[in-house]
Design an enzyme around this catalytic site. Structure first.
Site, PDB file in Angstrom:
ATOM      1  N   LYS A   1       4.852 -31.610  -3.699  1.00 28.47           N
ATOM      2  CA  LYS A   1       5.290 -31.947  -5.052  1.00 28.47           C
ATOM      3  C   LYS A   1       6.703 -32.522  -4.998  1.00 28.47           C
ATOM      4  O   LYS A   1       7.592 -31.945  -4.372  1.00 28.47           O
ATOM      5  CB  LYS A   1       5.282 -30.697  -5.934  1.00 28.47           C
ATOM      6  CG  LYS A   1       3.872 -30.175  -6.238  1.00 28.47           C
ATOM      7  CD  LYS A   1       3.924 -28.959  -7.149  1.00 28.47           C
ATOM      8  CE  LYS A   1       2.674 -28.794  -7.957  1.00 28.47           C
ATOM      9  NZ  LYS A   1       1.732 -27.798  -7.451  1.00 28.47           N
TER      10      LYS A   1
ATOM     11  N   LYS B   1      -7.683 -22.246 -12.407  1.00 28.49           N
ATOM     12  CA  LYS B   1      -6.538 -21.351 -12.539  1.00 28.49           C
ATOM     13  C   LYS B   1      -7.025 -19.917 -12.719  1.00 28.49           C
ATOM     14  O   LYS B   1      -7.981 -19.661 -13.473  1.00 28.49           O
ATOM     15  CB  LYS B   1      -5.674 -21.771 -13.736  1.00 28.49           C
ATOM     16  CG  LYS B   1      -4.951 -23.074 -13.506  1.00 28.49           C
ATOM     17  CD  LYS B   1      -3.847 -22.926 -12.467  1.00 28.49           C
ATOM     18  CE  LYS B   1      -3.183 -24.263 -12.197  1.00 28.49           C
ATOM     19  NZ  LYS B   1      -2.184 -24.148 -11.103  1.00 28.49           N
TER      20      LYS B   1
END
Ligand code: 0XW
Ligand code: MG
Length: 367
Positions: free
Chosen positions: A265, A163
């Site tokens: 997703k 990240k």
């Protein structure tokens, strides 16, 4: 078979390590909504949706009112063959894909139970024995992230999502990518994810500073055009996540030449019924897929695993064991990572049943 009751619970899921992303997006404790559809045969189907705050056009408190709105179509309907019912639901309530994803999972669970088959058998058939996992590393100090990557590497993980952007420090982002790359050595897949939080200038500077390394970038900026710009300017492969959200945006990402990989997703795409179409499209386009959900525990992880297990190896890059990152486990018997890989649950249907203790009191009962 007829649906007789809809029950929903809100379950707070707490991350083992608070999870930091760009633009202040954080997963500390997030609410997951668990849904059960009961039927007149005694069979029950399970679904789950856990929106991350400020991440996608979705919020946990929106699920219960959407269930109320959808109930007149669902109660009394035959759950077997989810696509037909989802078509009716989509006409009745436009959008709200995240709330629908929990219903859609429960319909597939019931359909597979009625067939006496594991869900992956209905989503294309078992294509792979198990699926590689990626390990997602919260955006903290570069050396701590490198340690986390090395620990996960030692446990068998071979794909790493780093990240970026949480501290708005592009040089720290460069260090994050370099140090994680070094920590896991040559070979494993390493990619840096900004979750839309960068501008093209910053992402290009970071990408060019690591362009001598084997690195992929993920969703640096909010739009496909900006991501395509960064891909062209850095020469680094690109994964789209937030902006690849339906058939049309997946096609747009492909046309823009910035979709080497895509995150599929469940809550972003409205559930398995739509996501299997997008899975098949990505297979044809040659896009590498991450098949997962935004966040959640064992129910949504199991749903992702069934779709991933029915996807030919040539298209599946990885999946995510979301239940590994949070507590409580909804079903302690659900699959866990082993040597960097995971397989779907055995048995008919989805193959998971949440523990009554983990659920507590329902927030919604409609019958
Ligand atoms: C959705 N996340 C924040 C959680 C998953 O682990 C992956 C990640 C992403 O944005 O790709
Ligand atoms: Mg992402």
């Amino acid at each position: 078979m007829k649906i007789t009751r809809i029950t929903a619970w809100e379950v707070p899921l707490t991350s083992h390590d608070t999870y930091y992303m760009a633009e202040g997006k954080t997963c500390d404790t997030t609410v997951s909504v668990v849904v059960r559809l009961d039927t007149d045969t005694g069979a029950s189907g399970w679904g789950e949706v856990c929106p991350i705050p400020h991440y996608l056009p979705a919020y946990a408190k929106g699920v219960a009112p959407a269930l109320e709105e959808m109930a007149p179509v669902l109660i009394g309907a035959n759950p077997v063959g989810p696509e037909a019912l989802m078509e009716r639901l989509n006409k009745h309530l436009i959008g709200h894909g995240y709330a629908k994803s929990a219903i859609d999972t429960a319909l597939w669970d019931l359909t597979a139970q009625a067939a006496g088959l594991p869900l992956h058998a209905l989503l294309g058939g078992r294509a792979v024995a198990d699926i590689p996992l990626y390990h997602s590393i919260t955006c903290i100090a570069p050396d701590e992230m490198a340690h986390m990557a090395r620990d996960a590497f030692d446990q068998g993980m071979r794909q790493f999502q780093v990240k970026l952007g949480a501290d708005n420090n592009w040089e720290a982002d460069v260090a994050r990518l370099i140090q994680v790359r070094e920590a896991v050595g040559d070979g494993p897949l390493v990619y840096g994810d900004w979750n839309c939080g960068s501008d093209t200038l910053t992402a290009t500077r970071v990408g060019r500073a690591v362009s001598h390394l084997d690195i992929m970038l993920e969703q640096p900026c909010a739009t496909i055009e900006e991501c395509a710009h960064v891909r062209a300017a850095t020469g680094l492969p690109m994964k789209l996540d937030e902006s690849a959200c339906d058939i049309h945006s997946v096609l747009a990402g492909h046309r823009a030449g910035c979709m080497d990989a895509a995150a599929l997703k469940l809550s972003k795409m409205g559930g398995l019924s739509t996501m299997r179409q997008i899975r098949d499209l990505c297979l044809s386009l040659g896009t590498q897929m991450c098949i997962e959900d935004t966040w959640g525990s064992d129910v949504t992880t199991a749903a992702s695993l069934h779709l991933a297990a029915s996807t030919p190896a040539r298209g599946i890059m990885n999946t995510c064991d979301l239940s590994h990152y949070v507590k409580p486990r909804l079903d302690p018997n659900a699959p866990s990572r082993r040597n960097g890989r995971i397989a779907p649950p055995e048995g008919p249907g989805l193959g998971v049943t949440p523990d009554a203790d983990a659920l507590d009191q329902p927030v919604t009962i409609i019958d």
